[in-house]
Design a protein around this motif. Structure first.
Motif, PDB file in Angstrom:
ATOM      1  N   GLU A   1       0.859 -90.192   3.315  1.00 16.51           N
ATOM      2  CA  GLU A   1       0.571 -89.242   4.209  1.00 16.51           C
ATOM      3  C   GLU A   1       1.237 -87.894   3.774  1.00 16.51           C
ATOM      4  N   GLY A   2       0.586 -86.859   3.817  1.00 16.88           N
ATOM      5  CA  GLY A   2       0.969 -85.412   3.373  1.00 16.88           C
ATOM      6  C   GLY A   2       0.736 -85.356   1.938  1.00 16.88           C
ATOM      7  N   VAL A   3       0.248 -86.249   1.083  1.00 15.71           N
ATOM      8  CA  VAL A   3      -0.042 -86.042  -0.215  1.00 15.71           C
ATOM      9  C   VAL A   3      -1.328 -85.376  -0.343  1.00 15.71           C
TER      10      VAL A   3
ATOM     11  N   THR B   1      -2.896 -88.845  -7.063  1.00 12.83           N
ATOM     12  CA  THR B   1      -3.684 -89.821  -7.418  1.00 12.83           C
ATOM     13  C   THR B   1      -2.612 -91.184  -7.854  1.00 12.83           C
ATOM     14  N   LEU B   2      -1.416 -90.739  -8.523  1.00 10.00           N
ATOM     15  CA  LEU B   2      -0.449 -91.812  -8.683  1.00 10.00           C
ATOM     16  C   LEU B   2       0.190 -92.493  -7.752  1.00 10.00           C
ATOM     17  N   VAL B   3       0.552 -91.545  -6.721  1.00 12.22           N
ATOM     18  CA  VAL B   3       0.982 -92.226  -5.468  1.00 12.22           C
ATOM     19  C   VAL B   3      -0.024 -93.123  -4.762  1.00 12.22           C
TER      20      VAL B   3
ATOM     21  N   ARG C   1       8.765 -86.330  -5.764  1.00 13.91           N
ATOM     22  CA  ARG C   1       9.004 -85.605  -4.457  1.00 13.91           C
ATOM     23  C   ARG C   1       7.913 -85.862  -3.704  1.00 13.91           C
ATOM     24  N   ALA C   2       6.825 -86.172  -3.990  1.00 10.47           N
ATOM     25  CA  ALA C   2       5.566 -86.467  -2.810  1.00 10.47           C
ATOM     26  C   ALA C   2       5.843 -88.232  -2.575  1.00 10.47           C
ATOM     27  N   GLY C   3       6.491 -89.108  -3.242  1.00  9.40           N
ATOM     28  CA  GLY C   3       6.841 -90.265  -2.857  1.00  9.40           C
ATOM     29  C   GLY C   3       7.739 -90.368  -1.861  1.00  9.40           C
ATOM     30  N   GLN C   4       8.486 -89.455  -1.372  1.00  8.00           N
ATOM     31  CA  GLN C   4       9.540 -89.705  -0.609  1.00  8.00           C
ATOM     32  C   GLN C   4       8.977 -90.121   0.706  1.00  8.00           C
ATOM     33  N   ARG C   5       8.164 -89.403   1.113  1.00 12.14           N
ATOM     34  CA  ARG C   5       7.472 -89.646   2.409  1.00 12.14           C
ATOM     35  C   ARG C   5       6.546 -91.015   2.398  1.00 12.14           C
ATOM     36  N   ALA C   6       6.303 -91.258   1.638  1.00 13.50           N
ATOM     37  CA  ALA C   6       5.486 -92.507   1.505  1.00 13.50           C
ATOM     38  C   ALA C   6       6.427 -93.921   1.131  1.00 13.50           C
TER      39      ALA C   6
ATOM     40  N   ARG D   1      18.066 -83.889  -6.571  1.00 16.87           N
ATOM     41  CA  ARG D   1      16.894 -83.313  -6.276  1.00 16.87           C
ATOM     42  C   ARG D   1      15.845 -83.765  -5.028  1.00 16.87           C
ATOM     43  N   TYR D   2      16.230 -85.118  -4.992  1.00 17.03           N
ATOM     44  CA  TYR D   2      15.209 -85.709  -3.772  1.00 17.03           C
ATOM     45  C   TYR D   2      15.888 -86.886  -3.391  1.00 17.03           C
ATOM     46  N   PRO D   3      16.792 -86.579  -2.327  1.00  8.41           N
ATOM     47  CA  PRO D   3      17.747 -87.507  -1.723  1.00  8.41           C
ATOM     48  C   PRO D   3      16.990 -88.839  -1.104  1.00  8.41           C
ATOM     49  N   ALA D   4      15.825 -88.536  -0.603  1.00  2.85           N
ATOM     50  CA  ALA D   4      15.051 -89.769   0.070  1.00  2.85           C
ATOM     51  C   ALA D   4      14.193 -90.639  -0.931  1.00  2.85           C
ATOM     52  N   ALA D   5      14.304 -90.404  -2.254  1.00  7.71           N
ATOM     53  CA  ALA D   5      13.622 -90.856  -3.260  1.00  7.71           C
ATOM     54  C   ALA D   5      14.352 -92.516  -3.486  1.00  7.71           C
TER      55      ALA D   5
END
Length: 280
Positions: free
Chosen positions: A26-28, A56-58, A130-135, A159-163
């Motif tokens: 979602e959101g990617v 595509t990678l996500v 970055r994009a993978g945090q939400r997923a 950089r990406y605390p939710a990663a």
């Protein structure tokens, strides 16, 4: 210095892997279809944008299928032109992205109707984090040294605390034994990683990505020098040098002994292979 398998650095997250995410991120941004490809030096290379490459990678990672992805610059394709095994591997790969500016220019010259853009390995690495945090994408880092992996993990978490980084390993700088290969695969499998980033150097990382993808369903990305650049272990060329195709000169000046053969042999061989492929 090379280190033994018994000294191989391994990090595993203290928490259990998260539940499998939905098969859409979602959101990617990005289309659901695989990107179009064009031939460069006889190898199919994706004609896509950096944003769509990350999307595509996500999407591939969340599908739970085995996939090998390669970042191809002039040296990679020069090696493939001289090594039939590597050429077959890249032709059979899930995806090859145009990592080098020379590859982009060659593709634009040969395929005017499909103008490809550069998919720069370090940027792709960060964009997917970055994009993978939400997923809820789960990442595994494979390569380099324990010290670089420690700095890399700290930088990515800042950089990406939710990663989610579920593991990392610095394998020995030599060919692994069969037992070591199985142990490495078991670590990846037990980590629950969706995507494994390989920073082992070309062409070793390409062969490892293909081998692992055939053995366990995850996405394996041969991402080149991204570990060194993102961790700060090695300097990146200024943007103007990257965009003008002079990154090779910056890197050659930074590491002349290691990269002299790569540049002096690889660039002419790539140009020859690209034009040979165009005539064919």
């Amino acid at each position: 210095m090379p280190h033994d398998a018994t000294a191989a650095h391994v990090f595993t997250a203290a928490t259990e892997p998260a539940d499998t995410a939905d098969d859409t991120a979602e959101g990617v941004p990005g289309a659901s279809a695989a990107p179009a490809t064009v031939l460069c030096a006889g190898v199919p290379v994706a004609a896509t944008t950096p944003d769509d490459a990350a999307a595509t990678l996500v999407r591939l990672a969340l599908r739970g299928e085995g996939a090998d992805v390669h970042l191809c610059n002039a040296y990679t394709l020069a090696l493939a032109d001289s090594d039939a095994r590597l050429h077959r591997l890249l032709c059979a790969a899930t995806l090859n992205f145009p990592d080098g500016q020379g590859v982009v220019w060659a593709n634009r010259l040969m395929h005017r109707n499909v103008p490809p853009m550069r998919v720069y390995g370090p940027d792709l690495f960060l964009n997917v984090f970055r994009a993978g945090q939400r997923a809820g994408l789960r990442h595994y880092l494979l390569g380099s040294t324990p010290e670089v992996l420690e700095r890399l993990g700290a930088e990515l978490r800042a950089r990406y605390p939710a990663a989610i980084i579920v593991g990392s390993q610095a394998p020995p700088f030599r060919e692994l034994t069969t037992a070591e290969q199985q142990e490495q695969l078991d670590r990846i499998r037990s980590s629950g990683a969706h995507i494994v980033w390989l920073g082992l150097g070309t062409p070793k990382q390409d062969h490892e990505a293909a081998r692992l993808a055939a053995a366990h369903p995850a996405v394996y990305v041969a991402v080149g020098a991204a570990f060194d650049f993102v961790s700060g272990n090695k300097p990146q060329a200024p943007l103007w040098m990257q965009h003008s195709g002079l990154e090779w000169l910056f890197r050659l000046c930074s590491e002349p002994r290691r990269l002299a053969h790569r540049v002096l042999w690889g660039h002419p061989r790539f140009i020859r292979a690209a034009f040979k492929g165009a005539r064919a």
